[in-house]
Design a protein around this motif. Structure first.
Motif, mmCIF file in Angstrom:
data_model
loop_
_atom_site.group_PDB
_atom_site.id
_atom_site.type_symbol
_atom_site.label_atom_id
_atom_site.label_comp_id
_atom_site.label_asym_id
_atom_site.label_seq_id
_atom_site.Cartn_x
_atom_site.Cartn_y
_atom_site.Cartn_z
ATOM 1 N N LYS A 23 80.116 -22.633 -41.001
ATOM 2 C CA LYS A 23 78.987 -23.494 -41.334
ATOM 3 C C LYS A 23 78.315 -23.076 -42.633
ATOM 4 O O LYS A 23 77.641 -23.863 -43.258
ATOM 5 N N GLY A 24 78.469 -21.827 -43.017
ATOM 6 C CA GLY A 24 77.796 -21.333 -44.209
ATOM 7 C C GLY A 24 76.333 -21.052 -43.926
ATOM 8 O O GLY A 24 75.841 -21.241 -42.821
ATOM 9 N N ASP A 25 75.630 -20.595 -44.961
ATOM 10 C CA ASP A 25 74.199 -20.333 -44.836
ATOM 11 C C ASP A 25 73.396 -21.633 -44.896
ATOM 12 O O ASP A 25 72.262 -21.700 -44.455
ATOM 13 N N ALA A 26 74.007 -22.657 -45.470
ATOM 14 C CA ALA A 26 73.419 -24.001 -45.509
ATOM 15 C C ALA A 26 74.571 -24.990 -45.678
ATOM 16 O O ALA A 26 75.688 -24.603 -46.041
ATOM 17 N N GLY A 148 79.696 -29.894 -48.076
ATOM 18 C CA GLY A 148 80.279 -28.651 -47.599
ATOM 19 C C GLY A 148 79.273 -27.537 -47.473
ATOM 20 O O GLY A 148 78.089 -27.692 -47.743
ATOM 21 N N PRO A 149 79.782 -26.364 -47.055
ATOM 22 C CA PRO A 149 78.905 -25.215 -46.829
ATOM 23 C C PRO A 149 78.508 -24.530 -48.126
ATOM 24 O O PRO A 149 79.226 -24.578 -49.122
ATOM 25 N N ILE A 173 86.313 -30.562 -56.690
ATOM 26 C CA ILE A 173 86.112 -29.298 -57.382
ATOM 27 C C ILE A 173 85.864 -28.175 -56.382
ATOM 28 O O ILE A 173 84.802 -28.110 -55.771
ATOM 29 N N LYS A 174 86.887 -27.314 -56.221
ATOM 30 C CA LYS A 174 86.766 -26.177 -55.319
ATOM 31 C C LYS A 174 87.188 -24.879 -55.994
ATOM 32 O O LYS A 174 86.788 -23.810 -55.566
#
Length: 196
Positions: A23-26, A148-149, A173-174
């Protein structure tokens, strides 16, 4: 039985850790604007990036929005950078963020970055000299917000605007290679977000 309990506790800890990491931090989420909101945005600009920021980590205290300008694949300058504090009482709320490019005249445009919560907003306005480059000859494209996360301390590209004479542009863009491909046009703006 003792081993089964230890296994269950370890499994739950690993599952919780993996869920938090994925999930990530946000998380950046696309916004569903009402027709009225869409009309207001379209009245002011051809290119806008509006998204919701859902906070998953209580330690986040700041969001930094940045717009970088490229010509033919080379970074020319940072057009703007704005920091918005994230108050502890707003951590559980959805935070709406907007990047808006407004044409002023043939030599200048203006960027607006705004962070909005139920308690109010923080906004910054930044003038950008486009050095007399005649954009009327260019086609342009922008992709919607890249969802995304987000991870604390990592800058993430969330959108781009390309101006070009020939061809067309699409963005996913990743990686650094994706950034190189996305900026290989006459004029490109990359928008990014970082959390502190």
């Amino acid at each position: 039985m003792k081993y089964l309990s230890a296994f269950l506790v370890l499994s739950l800890l690993l599952l919780t850790g993996c869920t938090k990491e994925s999930k990530g931090d946000a998380i950046i989420k696309k916004v569903e604007l009402t027709k009225f909101e869409e009309g207001l945005v379209n009245l002011t600009t051809d290119h806008s990036f509006i998204f919701d920021l859902e906070i998953n980590n209580d330690e986040i205290t700041e969001m930094i929005g940045t717009v970088d300008y490229y010509e033919n694949g080379k970074l020319v300058r940072q057009v703007c950078k704005m920091s918005s504090g994230i108050q502890q009482e707003n951590i559980d709320d959805t935070i709406r963020v907007a990047f808006i490019q407004q044409p002023v005249n043939e030599n200048e445009d203006k960027w607006l970055i705004s962070t909005m919560t139920d308690d109010g907003q923080t906004s910054g306005s930044f003038k950008n000299n486009i050095d007399g480059k005649e954009r009327m000859k260019f086609g342009s494209t922008s992709e919607g917000v890249i969802e995304g996360p987000l991870i604390i301390g990592e800058s993430k590209v969330i959108g781009a605007i390309s101006y070009f004479v020939n061809g067309s542009s699409t963005f996913s863009i990743k990686t650094k290679e994706d950034i190189k491909r996305a900026t290989d046009y006459e004029q490109v703006y990359l928008l990014s977000v970082e959390l502190k």
